[in-house]
Motif scaffolding. Structure first.
Motif, short mmCIF file in Angstrom:
data_model
loop_
_atom_site.label_atom_id
_atom_site.label_comp_id
_atom_site.label_asym_id
_atom_site.label_seq_id
_atom_site.Cartn_x
_atom_site.Cartn_y
_atom_site.Cartn_z
N ILE A 272 0.83 -1.21 0.00
CA ILE A 272 0.00 0.00 0.00
C ILE A 272 0.86 1.26 0.00
O ILE A 272 2.04 1.23 0.36
N CYS A 273 0.24 2.35 -0.41
CA CYS A 273 0.85 3.68 -0.30
C CYS A 273 -0.28 4.68 -0.13
O CYS A 273 -1.34 4.54 -0.74
N LEU A 274 -0.07 5.68 0.73
CA LEU A 274 -1.09 6.70 0.99
C LEU A 274 -0.43 8.08 0.92
O LEU A 274 0.63 8.29 1.52
N TRP A 281 -7.30 12.17 0.03
CA TRP A 281 -6.15 11.28 0.12
C TRP A 281 -6.12 10.35 -1.09
O TRP A 281 -7.17 9.91 -1.55
N LEU A 283 -4.92 6.69 -2.25
CA LEU A 283 -4.54 5.38 -1.73
C LEU A 283 -4.26 4.45 -2.90
O LEU A 283 -5.09 4.31 -3.80
N MET A 389 3.87 7.96 6.96
CA MET A 389 2.84 7.40 6.09
C MET A 389 2.10 6.26 6.80
O MET A 389 0.88 6.11 6.67
N ASP A 392 -0.40 7.79 9.05
CA ASP A 392 -1.53 8.32 8.28
C ASP A 392 -2.43 7.18 7.79
O ASP A 392 -3.66 7.29 7.82
N ALA A 393 -1.78 6.11 7.32
CA ALA A 393 -2.54 4.96 6.82
C ALA A 393 -3.36 4.31 7.93
O ALA A 393 -4.50 3.87 7.71
N HIS A 394 -2.79 4.26 9.13
CA HIS A 394 -3.52 3.71 10.28
C HIS A 394 -4.74 4.57 10.59
O HIS A 394 -5.85 4.05 10.79
N ALA A 397 -7.35 4.08 7.93
CA ALA A 397 -7.94 2.74 8.00
C ALA A 397 -9.00 2.66 9.09
O ALA A 397 -10.04 2.01 8.92
N LEU A 441 -5.26 -2.32 9.71
CA LEU A 441 -4.77 -1.36 8.72
C LEU A 441 -4.80 -2.00 7.33
O LEU A 441 -5.34 -1.43 6.37
N TYR A 445 -8.00 -1.91 3.80
CA TYR A 445 -7.66 -1.53 2.43
C TYR A 445 -7.84 -2.69 1.46
O TYR A 445 -8.20 -2.49 0.29
#
Length: 743
Positions: A272-274, A281, A283, A389, A392-394, A397, A441, A445
């Motif tokens: 993943i990448c955010l 955002w 994703l 990141m 932020d992803a957490h 999510a 997390l 996704y």
């Protein structure tokens, strides 16, 4: 021609006819009789037509005959899933299963009664044996040798002759592989012959070899498959795709892409990448592009389809693809270029999907996190761009997760147990794996990607394979509701999803909650694959498929092709694939469970031999006149506590309140109690474990007295031995701690 024949047999004017008459009615020439007979035989084997007295043929449905696959419980009851979509499951009593065995394709005669809700029937014919070879223990009676199968769903004994030419001489008590050669009636025992001797059950390695043989799991790949994988790998000497392969793909190699997997994982199939973009955002969900390397119809593809999925046993992995692909060229390892299929999302700041698009990409993962590392990093301030990141992803999510439950998704999480073995294959320790925020997390996704891909396929109207989880039967929900109410736990109409969510939330705060939650799981249908997008009940998603694990699931590979390839999959082939991989998934699930159980049984038997049994906290899940059943979370096992094993008093069962009471101590045991138990007996043949309470002072930790009401116990298909909590619907087959990740 088969369609023409079925139309003839199904027409209102049709009168049951024999072969010569059908030959005339079909307008066929006399020299085509063998062709017609072959067609009739094929349709009869499929269960679509039936041959009656006088060798006349009719459509099976006209005689209330339904073909399907039978699943048999450990208690002996059967449940047939009809071949035809839309027909509900058919219940078969133990006395009406005939000579059918677990997994066979059978023909069932429906027992139609006025006002009957659930379909019931009896097996009239076995159309196709799923398998004929089984693992069991060689035993000798006064006159005969026989094999007792390891699987309690199979016949109690298979009579065999003295084995010859099997490599080693078997001794009574050895594990052997037996092939059934004859079984004509349920009134007689099946006959067979020993084809392989595995060895004494306590000999190192025999326990797992028995599991492998019983579930027909391959130990090796065919040479042509290995050669094909090796050729693909060797053509990329630096273990990376060439510049030509990367051309034309969206280049995401500069992105801050990461993977999060178990500490012992080697096949990283998602990343993943955010990134923040104004108030929104971006994703990226990247999935290993297995379809780039595994071509339809290739040796790799044929073998992957046959296996259906990877199988994760307690001591090894039986992969769907050779390691040259699964652990290397397809695995999204850090600091190397990898090809992916990507779903790119635009998310609002509160977690809603604004838009999504799908394309082929190339990435270069910046870091591989284990779940433990990701969890630790989330708990402290970030030290660099990658960890920022991750934070932020957490946060995103958790917003997505909140919306999912707000939309009706059910919280059915149970902790998992990971068994660690020593170098001799014995249990070293058992680790408890919680569904913490690092798992959530990735899970959220992956669910977004699976849902988006299903929606895209439905919009394109392309045949594919969907992950479906149908709603529970209303009768089961109503029975379960009565069960809950008997404990004076408030419970609304469970056919309404908000009421299910309220109940599950309420159970989280009650001592009796875990036991009742297990009961709810038992009332649910099993998730499966189908060509019809029937949605997912547990996740509350109308559009759902499996897209995120093509290294270990053939379903995902099929979905990748459906979404990106120009050649469309034929509906008939898609249905065959869906049925097959539903079967292989169940087979792998059973094998994974059994591989854990054989290690745990040996572990518990060793405690008995040493006379140093360990104490375990157990939850009482059901009470009967012969004792009660418990779930032992630290072992991941369910078992019984017979009244004869309770040593502090003589206990009496009260059928009105479904509880047992000590005649002298007046100690009461009922559903929801937490007791400390130790191992009492292990029966490896029946696959049953009995526990006994550890002598202690005082009363057991229990729910309040107002909950001591009449109850029938969780709705178990096997009244003799309730099973452990079923898998959460929608999960695939990765290691236990990865189950939450890829539904």
């Amino acid at each position: 021609m088969d369609k023409k024949l079925l139309r003839l047999l199904g027409s209102e004017e049709y009168i049951p006819s024999n072969v010569p008459e059908l030959l005339s009615q079909m307008g066929m020439k006399p020299n085509q009789q063998q062709v017609l007979q072959s067609l009739l035989k094929s349709l009869e084997k499929q269960g679509k037509i039936v041959r009656t007295k006088g060798n006349r043929y009719i459509v099976a449905k006209e005689a209330d005959l339904v073909p399907g696959v039978i699943q048999i419980t450990r208690g002996g009851r059967g449940f047939v899933q009809p071949d035809e979509a839309g027909i509900s499951e058919i219940g078969i009593s133990e006395s009406n299963t005939g000579t059918a065995m677990h997994g066979d394709r059978v023909l069932v005669r429906l027992d139609v009664r006025p006002g009957q809700q659930d379909k019931i029937g009896s097996v009239v014919k076995v159309l196709e044996r799923r398998r004929s070879q089984f693992v069991g223990t060689l035993q000798r009676s006064k006159q005969f040798l026989h094999v007792t199968p390891d699987d309690p769903r199979l016949p109690g004994a298979i009579y065999v002759s003295e084995p010859r030419d099997v490599g080693r001489k078997p001794n009574v008590g050895d594990k052997v592989v037996v092939e059934i050669t004859q079984w004509d009636s349920k009134q007689t025992a099946p006959e067979g012959e020993i084809i392989e001797v595995l060895g004494p059950p306590d000999e190192e390695g025999v326990d797992m070899l028995s599991v492998l043989r019983h579930y027909d799991l391959p130990l090796h790949f065919p040479k042509n498959v290995l050669h094909e994988a090796s050729t693909i790998a060797k053509s990329r000497p630096d273990n990376q795709p060439s510049a030509q392969e990367c051309a034309g793909r969206v280049d995401c190699r500069s992105h801050n892409v990461i993977t999060i997997d178990p500490d012992d994982a080697k096949d990283f199939d998602d990343a993943i990448c955010l990134q923040k973009q104004g108030d929104q955002w971006l994703l990226w969900v990247h999935i290993a592009d297995v379809s780039h390397y595994v071509m339809p119809g290739s040796a790799l593809d044929i073998e992957a389809r046959k296996r259906g999925n990877s199988t994760y046993l307690v001591d090894r992995v039986i992969p769907m693809l050779p390691e040259a692909l699964s652990n290397e060229l397809c695995s999204l390892k850090p600091n190397v270029d990898r090809l992916t299929k990507c779903v790119e999302f635009v998310l609002s700041k509160d977690g809603h999907v604004v838009s999504s698009k799908f394309y082929a990409a190339v990435i270069r993962s910046k870091r591989r996190f284990t779940y433990k590392e990701a969890f630790a990093a989330i708990q402290v301030p970030p030290n660099n761009e990658t960890e920022q990141m991750l934070h932020d992803a957490h946060a995103m999510a958790q917003k997505v997760r909140h919306l999912r439950f707000k939309n009706g998704s059910l919280d059915l999480d149970f902790p998992e147990n990971k068994i660690r073995l020593d170098e001799h294959g014995k249990v070293l320790r058992i680790e408890r794996i919680e569904n913490d925020v690092s798992h959530q997390l990735i899970e959220e996704y992956m669910l977004l990607a699976n849902e988006a891909v299903a929606g895209r396929l439905m919009g394109l109207d392309r045949p594919s394979v969907y992950r479906v989880h149908e709603s529970p039967k209303e009768k089961r929900l109503n029975d379960y509701r009565e069960d809950v109410l008997s404990h004076r736990v408030p419970c609304g109409n469970l056919t309404h999803r908000p009421e299910v969510q309220k109940l599950l939330s309420r159970l989280d705060d009650l001592p009796i909650g875990p036991a009742l939650k297990i009961g709810f799981l038992r009332s649910m249908m099993r998730a499966r694959y189908a060509v019809e997008p029937l949605g997912h009940y547990g996740l509350a998603k109308t559009k759902y498929t499996h897209f995120t694990s093509p290294i270990r699931r053939y379903a995902d590979l099929v979905v990748h092709r459906s979404l990106f390839d120009k050649v469309e999959l034929q509906v008939g082939i898609a249905k065959q694939i869906a049925d097959h991989i539903s079967t292989t998934e169940k087979n792998s699930s059973d094998a994974e469970r059994d591989s854990k159980e054989v290690k745990l049984y040996a572990y518990l038997k060793a405690q008995l031999v040493s006379k140093k049994p360990q104490p375990y906290v157990a939850l009482v899940t059901d009470v009967r006149n012969f004792g009660f059943f418990v779930d032992v979370p630290d072992l991941g096992l369910s078992g019984g506590v017979p009244l004869s094993a309770i040593q502090d008093d003589f206990y009496v069962f009260d059928p009105a309140t479904r509880q047992i009471t000590g005649r002298h101590t007046r100690k009461v045991i009922s559903v929801g109690d937490n007791l400390v138990v130790q191992i009492y007996k292990v029966d490896t043949i029946k696959k049953q474990v009995d526990f006994m309470p550890v002598p202690q002072r005082g009363k057991p930790t229990r729910s309040n007295d107002s909950e001591r009401q009449d109850r029938r116990g969780p709705s178990s298909r096997d009244p003799k031995r309730p099973s452990a909590a079923p898998r959460k619907p929608g999960h695939g087959h990765k290691r236990a701690q990865q189950k939450k990740k890829k539904r």
